[in-house]
Design a protein around this motif. Sequence first.
Motif, PDB file in Angstrom:
ATOM      1  N   MET A   1      28.758 -17.522   6.511  1.00 23.71           N
ATOM      2  CA  MET A   1      29.368 -17.090   5.271  1.00 23.71           C
ATOM      3  C   MET A   1      28.296 -16.717   4.270  1.00 23.71           C
ATOM      4  N   ARG A   2      28.571 -15.707   3.493  1.00 18.55           N
ATOM      5  CA  ARG A   2      27.583 -15.225   2.540  1.00 18.55           C
ATOM      6  C   ARG A   2      27.558 -16.064   1.286  1.00 18.55           C
ATOM      7  N   GLN A   3      26.361 -16.383   0.874  1.00 16.74           N
ATOM      8  CA  GLN A   3      26.224 -17.282  -0.250  1.00 16.74           C
ATOM      9  C   GLN A   3      26.533 -16.624  -1.579  1.00 16.74           C
ATOM     10  N   ASP A 343      25.307 -14.566  13.539  1.00 18.13           N
ATOM     11  CA  ASP A 343      23.960 -14.685  12.967  1.00 18.13           C
ATOM     12  C   ASP A 343      23.929 -15.807  11.939  1.00 18.13           C
ATOM     13  N   HIS A 344      22.719 -16.279  11.663  1.00 18.35           N
ATOM     14  CA  HIS A 344      22.550 -17.263  10.590  1.00 18.35           C
ATOM     15  C   HIS A 344      21.209 -17.015   9.905  1.00 18.35           C
ATOM     16  N   LEU A 345      20.615 -18.028   9.322  1.00 15.61           N
ATOM     17  CA  LEU A 345      19.492 -17.817   8.397  1.00 15.61           C
ATOM     18  C   LEU A 345      18.109 -18.040   8.998  1.00 15.61           C
ATOM     19  N   ASP A 365      28.168 -25.056  11.751  1.00 13.13           N
ATOM     20  CA  ASP A 365      29.455 -24.702  11.144  1.00 13.13           C
ATOM     21  C   ASP A 365      29.454 -23.219  10.785  1.00 13.13           C
ATOM     22  N   ASP A 366      28.305 -22.752  10.247  1.00 14.44           N
ATOM     23  CA  ASP A 366      28.148 -21.366   9.757  1.00 14.44           C
ATOM     24  C   ASP A 366      27.231 -20.603  10.708  1.00 14.44           C
ATOM     25  N   ASN A 367      27.645 -19.943  11.770  1.00 13.63           N
ATOM     26  CA  ASN A 367      29.027 -19.859  12.126  1.00 13.63           C
ATOM     27  C   ASN A 367      29.147 -19.955  13.656  1.00 13.63           C
ATOM     28  N   GLY A 399      24.184  -9.738  11.201  1.00  9.06           N
ATOM     29  CA  GLY A 399      23.910  -9.219   9.854  1.00  9.06           C
ATOM     30  C   GLY A 399      24.877  -9.670   8.778  1.00  9.06           C
ATOM     31  N   GLU A 400      25.687 -10.685   9.077  1.00 11.46           N
ATOM     32  CA  GLU A 400      26.664 -11.117   8.073  1.00 11.46           C
ATOM     33  C   GLU A 400      25.960 -11.733   6.877  1.00 11.46           C
ATOM     34  N   GLU A 401      24.981 -12.596   7.170  1.00  7.05           N
ATOM     35  CA  GLU A 401      24.335 -13.342   6.079  1.00  7.05           C
ATOM     36  C   GLU A 401      23.572 -12.418   5.129  1.00  7.05           C
ATOM     37  N   GLU A 402      23.139 -11.257   5.616  1.00  5.60           N
ATOM     38  CA  GLU A 402      22.420 -10.320   4.749  1.00  5.60           C
ATOM     39  C   GLU A 402      23.369  -9.374   4.026  1.00  5.60           C
ATOM     40  N   ASP A 498      25.901 -29.522   3.619  1.00  7.02           N
ATOM     41  CA  ASP A 498      24.907 -28.966   4.550  1.00  7.02           C
ATOM     42  C   ASP A 498      24.932 -27.445   4.597  1.00  7.02           C
ATOM     43  N   TYR A 499      25.797 -26.855   3.768  1.00  7.10           N
ATOM     44  CA  TYR A 499      25.962 -25.401   3.733  1.00  7.10           C
ATOM     45  C   TYR A 499      24.613 -24.694   3.482  1.00  7.10           C
ATOM     46  N   HIS A 500      24.262 -23.780   4.399  1.00 10.07           N
ATOM     47  CA  HIS A 500      23.026 -22.994   4.301  1.00 10.07           C
ATOM     48  C   HIS A 500      21.761 -23.840   4.244  1.00 10.07           C
ATOM     49  N   LYS A 501      21.821 -25.004   4.900  1.00  6.67           N
ATOM     50  CA  LYS A 501      20.635 -25.854   4.982  1.00  6.67           C
ATOM     51  C   LYS A 501      20.356 -26.167   6.455  1.00  6.67           C
TER      52      LYS A 501
HETATM   53 ZN    ZN Z   1      26.560 -18.270   5.784  1.00  5.20          ZN
END
Ligand code: ZN
Length: 638
Positions: A1-3, A343-345, A365-367, A399-402, A498-501
């Motif tokens: 998910m996009r922050q 994809d993720h970070l 979780d993401d994703n 490419g979702e996160e970007e 824990d979102y985006h960590k």
């Molecule tokens: Zn995300």
Amino acid sequence: MRQKIFSFLLIFAFVTGGAAQQKRASGGGAAEARLRASVSYLASDKLDGRRTGTEGARAAASYIASQFARLGLKPPGGKSKTGYMQSFPYVSGVELGKTNAVTLTRRAPAVEGEPLGGGITTLDLRLGDDWTPLGFSSNEKLYTLPLSFVGYGITAGDLNYDDYAGATLQDRIALVLEGTPDGDNPHGDFARYTDVRWKAVAARDHGAKALVIIAAEDNFRDDRLSKLSYDNAAGDAGLPVIVISRQAAAQVLGVSGVPQLAELEKRVASAAVTRRSATNSGGSATYPIMDAVNKASFLEQSRLTLATSIVRKDAPADNVIGILEGSDPQLKKEFIVIGAHYDHLGRGGEGSLAARAGEVHHGADDNASGVAGVLELARLFKSGKLKTRRSLLFITFAGEEEGLLGSNYYVNHPVVPLADTVAMVNMDMIGRLKDEKLIIGGVGTSSGWRDLLTMAARSTEQKFATTFNEDGYGPSDHSSFYSKQVPVLFFWTGTHEDYHKPSDTADKINYEGEAQIISLISNVVTLIDQTRERPAYAVAKSESQGRTMGFKVYLGTIPNYADSSDGLKLDGVRDDSPAAQAGLKGGDVIVKLAGRDVHNVYDYTYALGEMKAGVEYEVELMRGTERVKLKITPAARK
Ligand SMILES: [Zn+2]
């Protein structure tokens, strides 16, 4: 998910259903085990956080493709395993090109007997030690331009604050401090101006030929700006932007050293605060400290010659697509899309909320949870128990996160006609079911969704405490489909600590809960399929966007975050919004707003920050090859 946009959700929520703590029937254990296996692999250290363009993302894509092959899904691009892949262009990063150089020249002031001054001194700044271009800098060569010091280089209409007031930057270089008058305070008034993108927009807007930022850290290599990075969603700055070390800055400004520079900085910060309170109370305060710096013969005699060169690196990025053909000879021409981003970070950086970069961001979780959901649904529908009449298109996006890059590419290059795509079901973060709380977005995008969801819930054993969210736009890939008038549904179990960590790990997933959600989604898909008429597209009530940016005005545009390099492209406009009333349409590219040139989403947002409700502004846009001028009157944000 996009922050960036995810906090907009959950504003208008409608709660339905009750939380019933039922025990699941037996037989769910196998589904749980499969979900656990997929998530554990995708979120393992081995996949290195699955950042688009990296080895880890490629491994994830190839895992998904082999699962699709094992299940017997049809590859849209031919029989081989690569037939499941849909490649799209992606910039994985930037590197320094060959011609990067900065030279400071200075004519010594005239002294008696030497009317031409004391000759010219030259100082070459060392790339990497004394300076570096920023990743979004334009590539240019500029010769012997004078500099103006403009404090923090911030123009903030919303704060009634302007470092450029009274300064003329035409054919000059803007020299500014990193940061803002209130330091790094994330809750300060200036918080959003810590992003150097705003400084670049302000400098270009005031006619500067280049922007030179003075590093905040004494040790240049520790400064966050000294590390090259690139944002796929925003494009280049439209002028060269460089950061220089504090040691070099002291030389440029003619102060004796770094401690003296810090002293000067303190005086600028306190003058800025005084100046702001003066202008806010109606007075016009001067900025004696800035005048003093600029009038000092030292800076007046200085000229900068610079060449910037940034090379963008293309990297492979793929959506993974598998098709399951429907059983009805007529209806099988219609498709229900079931998707999730994989994809993720990676190891942090852009989008990460970790304290520092370097650790694997597992993204269970993401994703990985959503991808496991796609695989499980493919298995369920393929196994024959739940055969559909319509065809199902399973897709996992990169490419979702970007910035929803993969789904955006797909809807512009669909493998089956979008006109035959009857609905899109998106799963993003469905692994943290707690107290049976489930959020379903997109409920307003088809008139039949509420009834259908209620019916699906009734035939699902587990009861959920469901929050319905009307909007079809949101922080994940269903947005791309809704922008093309496809009815969407978005399943989400909410955000968490824990979102985006790096700590978003596989052991924290509620697999039993996820299996229950998959069971609900399978009922939803079955019900969509059983209705002879395809779901009717509806324009959903919009959530209040932009609130978190602190804007006072509202236009109702839906910017396309993935494709905004020369102007701001719109995916659509909200019904009855100021943008709709002005005559703006999806596909328009805004190139000028309220007198400001718009090259990218930052320029646009910047202009938005300056606009006032109820005042008429001009907006210029490209519609195909035609340049169109319209009048727009922003509404007040409620
Ligand atoms: Zn995300």
